[in-house]
Design a protein around this motif. Structure first.
Motif, PDB file in Angstrom:
ATOM      1  N   GLY A  56       0.814  -1.216   0.000  1.00  0.00           N
ATOM      2  CA  GLY A  56       0.000   0.000   0.000  1.00  0.00           C
ATOM      3  C   GLY A  56       0.850   1.269   0.000  1.00  0.00           C
ATOM      4  O   GLY A  56       0.532   2.247  -0.687  1.00  0.00           O
ATOM      5  N   GLU A  57       1.934   1.274   0.772  1.00  0.00           N
ATOM      6  CA  GLU A  57       2.819   2.435   0.811  1.00  0.00           C
ATOM      7  C   GLU A  57       3.516   2.630  -0.528  1.00  0.00           C
ATOM      8  O   GLU A  57       3.652   3.759  -1.012  1.00  0.00           O
ATOM      9  CB  GLU A  57       3.842   2.280   1.940  1.00  0.00           C
ATOM     10  CG  GLU A  57       3.227   2.400   3.323  1.00  0.00           C
ATOM     11  CD  GLU A  57       4.155   1.988   4.448  1.00  0.00           C
ATOM     12  OE1 GLU A  57       4.010   2.554   5.549  1.00  0.00           O
ATOM     13  OE2 GLU A  57       5.022   1.109   4.242  1.00  0.00           O
ATOM     14  N   PHE A  58       3.950   1.521  -1.143  1.00  0.00           N
ATOM     15  CA  PHE A  58       4.541   1.616  -2.483  1.00  0.00           C
ATOM     16  C   PHE A  58       3.532   2.173  -3.478  1.00  0.00           C
ATOM     17  O   PHE A  58       3.875   2.990  -4.335  1.00  0.00           O
ATOM     18  CB  PHE A  58       5.034   0.250  -2.971  1.00  0.00           C
ATOM     19  CG  PHE A  58       6.468  -0.037  -2.631  1.00  0.00           C
ATOM     20  CD1 PHE A  58       7.497   0.701  -3.198  1.00  0.00           C
ATOM     21  CD2 PHE A  58       6.791  -1.042  -1.745  1.00  0.00           C
ATOM     22  CE1 PHE A  58       8.820   0.441  -2.893  1.00  0.00           C
ATOM     23  CE2 PHE A  58       8.109  -1.312  -1.427  1.00  0.00           C
ATOM     24  CZ  PHE A  58       9.127  -0.571  -2.001  1.00  0.00           C
ATOM     25  N   ASP A  59       2.287   1.760  -3.364  1.00  0.00           N
ATOM     26  CA  ASP A  59       1.253   2.253  -4.262  1.00  0.00           C
ATOM     27  C   ASP A  59       1.101   3.765  -4.124  1.00  0.00           C
ATOM     28  O   ASP A  59       1.038   4.481  -5.125  1.00  0.00           O
ATOM     29  CB  ASP A  59      -0.079   1.557  -3.975  1.00  0.00           C
ATOM     30  CG  ASP A  59      -1.189   2.050  -4.873  1.00  0.00           C
ATOM     31  OD1 ASP A  59      -1.054   1.956  -6.113  1.00  0.00           O
ATOM     32  OD2 ASP A  59      -2.199   2.560  -4.338  1.00  0.00           O
ATOM     33  N   VAL A  60       1.053   4.267  -2.897  1.00  0.00           N
ATOM     34  CA  VAL A  60       0.922   5.707  -2.667  1.00  0.00           C
ATOM     35  C   VAL A  60       2.121   6.440  -3.254  1.00  0.00           C
ATOM     36  O   VAL A  60       1.965   7.443  -3.963  1.00  0.00           O
ATOM     37  CB  VAL A  60       0.791   6.016  -1.156  1.00  0.00           C
ATOM     38  CG1 VAL A  60       0.968   7.500  -0.873  1.00  0.00           C
ATOM     39  CG2 VAL A  60      -0.548   5.525  -0.626  1.00  0.00           C
ATOM     40  N   MET A  61       3.339   5.957  -2.994  1.00  0.00           N
ATOM     41  CA  MET A  61       4.539   6.625  -3.493  1.00  0.00           C
ATOM     42  C   MET A  61       4.573   6.629  -5.026  1.00  0.00           C
ATOM     43  O   MET A  61       4.917   7.644  -5.642  1.00  0.00           O
ATOM     44  CB  MET A  61       5.797   5.970  -2.925  1.00  0.00           C
ATOM     45  CG  MET A  61       5.973   6.221  -1.439  1.00  0.00           C
ATOM     46  SD  MET A  61       7.541   5.627  -0.753  1.00  0.00           S
ATOM     47  CE  MET A  61       7.393   3.871  -0.918  1.00  0.00           C
ATOM     48  N   CYS A  62       4.176   5.529  -5.648  1.00  0.00           N
ATOM     49  CA  CYS A  62       4.178   5.450  -7.116  1.00  0.00           C
ATOM     50  C   CYS A  62       3.114   6.355  -7.722  1.00  0.00           C
ATOM     51  O   CYS A  62       3.377   7.087  -8.684  1.00  0.00           O
ATOM     52  CB  CYS A  62       3.981   4.013  -7.576  1.00  0.00           C
ATOM     53  SG  CYS A  62       5.411   2.967  -7.264  1.00  0.00           S
ATOM     54  N   ARG A  63       1.909   6.344  -7.163  1.00  0.00           N
ATOM     55  CA  ARG A  63       0.847   7.201  -7.689  1.00  0.00           C
ATOM     56  C   ARG A  63       1.197   8.673  -7.502  1.00  0.00           C
ATOM     57  O   ARG A  63       0.956   9.491  -8.393  1.00  0.00           O
ATOM     58  CB  ARG A  63      -0.497   6.877  -7.026  1.00  0.00           C
ATOM     59  CG  ARG A  63      -1.104   5.578  -7.519  1.00  0.00           C
ATOM     60  CD  ARG A  63      -2.521   5.324  -7.022  1.00  0.00           C
ATOM     61  NE  ARG A  63      -2.602   5.312  -5.567  1.00  0.00           N
ATOM     62  CZ  ARG A  63      -3.403   6.106  -4.852  1.00  0.00           C
ATOM     63  NH1 ARG A  63      -4.195   6.975  -5.437  1.00  0.00           N
ATOM     64  NH2 ARG A  63      -3.426   6.021  -3.539  1.00  0.00           N
ATOM     65  N   TYR A  64       1.785   9.021  -6.372  1.00  0.00           N
ATOM     66  CA  TYR A  64       2.188  10.408  -6.128  1.00  0.00           C
ATOM     67  C   TYR A  64       3.261  10.834  -7.131  1.00  0.00           C
ATOM     68  O   TYR A  64       3.184  11.920  -7.710  1.00  0.00           O
ATOM     69  CB  TYR A  64       2.701  10.569  -4.693  1.00  0.00           C
ATOM     70  CG  TYR A  64       3.142  11.977  -4.388  1.00  0.00           C
ATOM     71  CD1 TYR A  64       2.206  12.965  -4.111  1.00  0.00           C
ATOM     72  CD2 TYR A  64       4.483  12.322  -4.390  1.00  0.00           C
ATOM     73  CE1 TYR A  64       2.599  14.266  -3.847  1.00  0.00           C
ATOM     74  CE2 TYR A  64       4.881  13.618  -4.128  1.00  0.00           C
ATOM     75  CZ  TYR A  64       3.941  14.586  -3.846  1.00  0.00           C
ATOM     76  OH  TYR A  64       4.338  15.874  -3.598  1.00  0.00           O
ATOM     77  N   THR A  65       4.244   9.965  -7.342  1.00  0.00           N
ATOM     78  CA  THR A  65       5.308  10.273  -8.309  1.00  0.00           C
ATOM     79  C   THR A  65       4.730  10.472  -9.701  1.00  0.00           C
ATOM     80  O   THR A  65       5.106  11.408 -10.411  1.00  0.00           O
ATOM     81  CB  THR A  65       6.361   9.149  -8.308  1.00  0.00           C
ATOM     82  OG1 THR A  65       6.911   9.035  -6.992  1.00  0.00           O
ATOM     83  CG2 THR A  65       7.474   9.429  -9.296  1.00  0.00           C
ATOM     84  N   THR A  67       1.743  11.470 -10.452  1.00  0.00           N
ATOM     85  CA  THR A  67       1.001  12.732 -10.443  1.00  0.00           C
ATOM     86  C   THR A  67       1.943  13.920 -10.569  1.00  0.00           C
ATOM     87  O   THR A  67       1.699  14.837 -11.355  1.00  0.00           O
ATOM     88  CB  THR A  67       0.171  12.849  -9.148  1.00  0.00           C
ATOM     89  OG1 THR A  67      -0.747  11.760  -9.088  1.00  0.00           O
ATOM     90  CG2 THR A  67      -0.595  14.157  -9.088  1.00  0.00           C
ATOM     91  N   VAL A  68       3.023  13.905  -9.800  1.00  0.00           N
ATOM     92  CA  VAL A  68       3.988  15.001  -9.862  1.00  0.00           C
ATOM     93  C   VAL A  68       4.602  15.087 -11.260  1.00  0.00           C
ATOM     94  O   VAL A  68       4.709  16.174 -11.842  1.00  0.00           O
ATOM     95  CB  VAL A  68       5.085  14.827  -8.787  1.00  0.00           C
ATOM     96  CG1 VAL A  68       6.248  15.780  -9.014  1.00  0.00           C
ATOM     97  CG2 VAL A  68       4.501  15.023  -7.394  1.00  0.00           C
ATOM     98  N   MET A  69       4.975  13.948 -11.821  1.00  0.00           N
ATOM     99  CA  MET A  69       5.577  13.941 -13.161  1.00  0.00           C
ATOM    100  C   MET A  69       4.589  14.442 -14.211  1.00  0.00           C
ATOM    101  O   MET A  69       4.951  15.204 -15.107  1.00  0.00           O
ATOM    102  CB  MET A  69       6.095  12.547 -13.500  1.00  0.00           C
ATOM    103  CG  MET A  69       7.303  12.159 -12.673  1.00  0.00           C
ATOM    104  SD  MET A  69       7.816  10.448 -12.872  1.00  0.00           S
ATOM    105  CE  MET A  69       8.204  10.394 -14.605  1.00  0.00           C
ATOM    106  N   ALA A  70       3.337  14.039 -14.112  1.00  0.00           N
ATOM    107  CA  ALA A  70       2.326  14.490 -15.061  1.00  0.00           C
ATOM    108  C   ALA A  70       2.117  15.998 -14.945  1.00  0.00           C
ATOM    109  O   ALA A  70       2.022  16.698 -15.959  1.00  0.00           O
ATOM    110  CB  ALA A  70       1.005  13.754 -14.820  1.00  0.00           C
ATOM    111  N   ASN A  71       2.078  16.511 -13.728  1.00  0.00           N
ATOM    112  CA  ASN A  71       1.902  17.949 -13.526  1.00  0.00           C
ATOM    113  C   ASN A  71       3.092  18.736 -14.073  1.00  0.00           C
ATOM    114  O   ASN A  71       2.912  19.792 -14.687  1.00  0.00           O
ATOM    115  CB  ASN A  71       1.692  18.274 -12.048  1.00  0.00           C
ATOM    116  CG  ASN A  71       0.360  17.779 -11.530  1.00  0.00           C
ATOM    117  OD1 ASN A  71      -0.564  17.514 -12.304  1.00  0.00           O
ATOM    118  ND2 ASN A  71       0.252  17.643 -10.226  1.00  0.00           N
ATOM    119  N   ILE A  72       4.286  18.228 -13.860  1.00  0.00           N
ATOM    120  CA  ILE A  72       5.482  18.897 -14.382  1.00  0.00           C
ATOM    121  C   ILE A  72       5.451  18.878 -15.912  1.00  0.00           C
ATOM    122  O   ILE A  72       5.732  19.889 -16.562  1.00  0.00           O
ATOM    123  CB  ILE A  72       6.763  18.235 -13.835  1.00  0.00           C
ATOM    124  CG1 ILE A  72       6.922  18.545 -12.346  1.00  0.00           C
ATOM    125  CG2 ILE A  72       7.995  18.688 -14.615  1.00  0.00           C
ATOM    126  CD1 ILE A  72       8.021  17.766 -11.650  1.00  0.00           C
TER     127      ILE A  72
END
Length: 143
Positions: A56-65, A67-72
């Motif tokens: 679950g923690e890996f999932d959060v870190m991957c989804r957040y990454t 999102t950040v990459m898409a926004n950039i």
């Protein structure tokens, strides 16, 4: 050789770790070349648990990454590419940057993006909050 060993987080799924390195139980008190934690018959060595994250923690870190990459990427495609290096305490990335002459950041004219040190739990919680649309930090400011 420690210089070639993997570093970073690993899953708490011991079966998956064994699939990564089928000799994981044979290293004894040493870490193997592929998995940066020691694993015994009773599971992951307790002193190595700081390198372990749940699925679950890996999932959060991957989804957040993602999102950040898409926004950039969206910002860059709009022509938005601000000069905004971070400052964490007294550390700044400009000291190590090969592109200082291109960037021309000047701390008299430009502003650093000031960061505060977070614990791993705080960082993970902020990632969860942002993924859930909550971007307020605990002091009421924007994250």
């Amino acid at each position: 050789n420690n210089t070639l060993s993997n570093k970073g987080y690993v899953t708490d799924d011991v079966e998956m770790l064994e699939n990564i390195d089928n000799k994981i139980y044979t290293y004894g008190s040493s870490k193997g070349p592929y998995v940066p934690v020691r694993v015994g018959k009773s599971g992951i060595n307790k002193s190595d648990l700081r390198y372990v994250k749940t699925v679950g923690e890996f999932d959060v870190m991957c989804r957040y990454t993602e999102t950040v990459m898409a926004n950039i990427g969206t910002s860059i495609s709009k022509g938005e590419f601000p000069i905004a290096p971070y400052q964490l305490n007294k550390a700044i990335p400009c000291s190590y940057c090969d592109y200082k002459s291109v960037c021309r950041f000047d701390n008299q004219r430009n502003r650093y993006h000031y960061l505060t040190k977070l614990s791993e739990d705080e960082a993970l919680q902020r990632m969860k909050d942002e993924l859930n649309g909550n971007t307020k930090d605990t002091t009421g400011g924007e994250v």
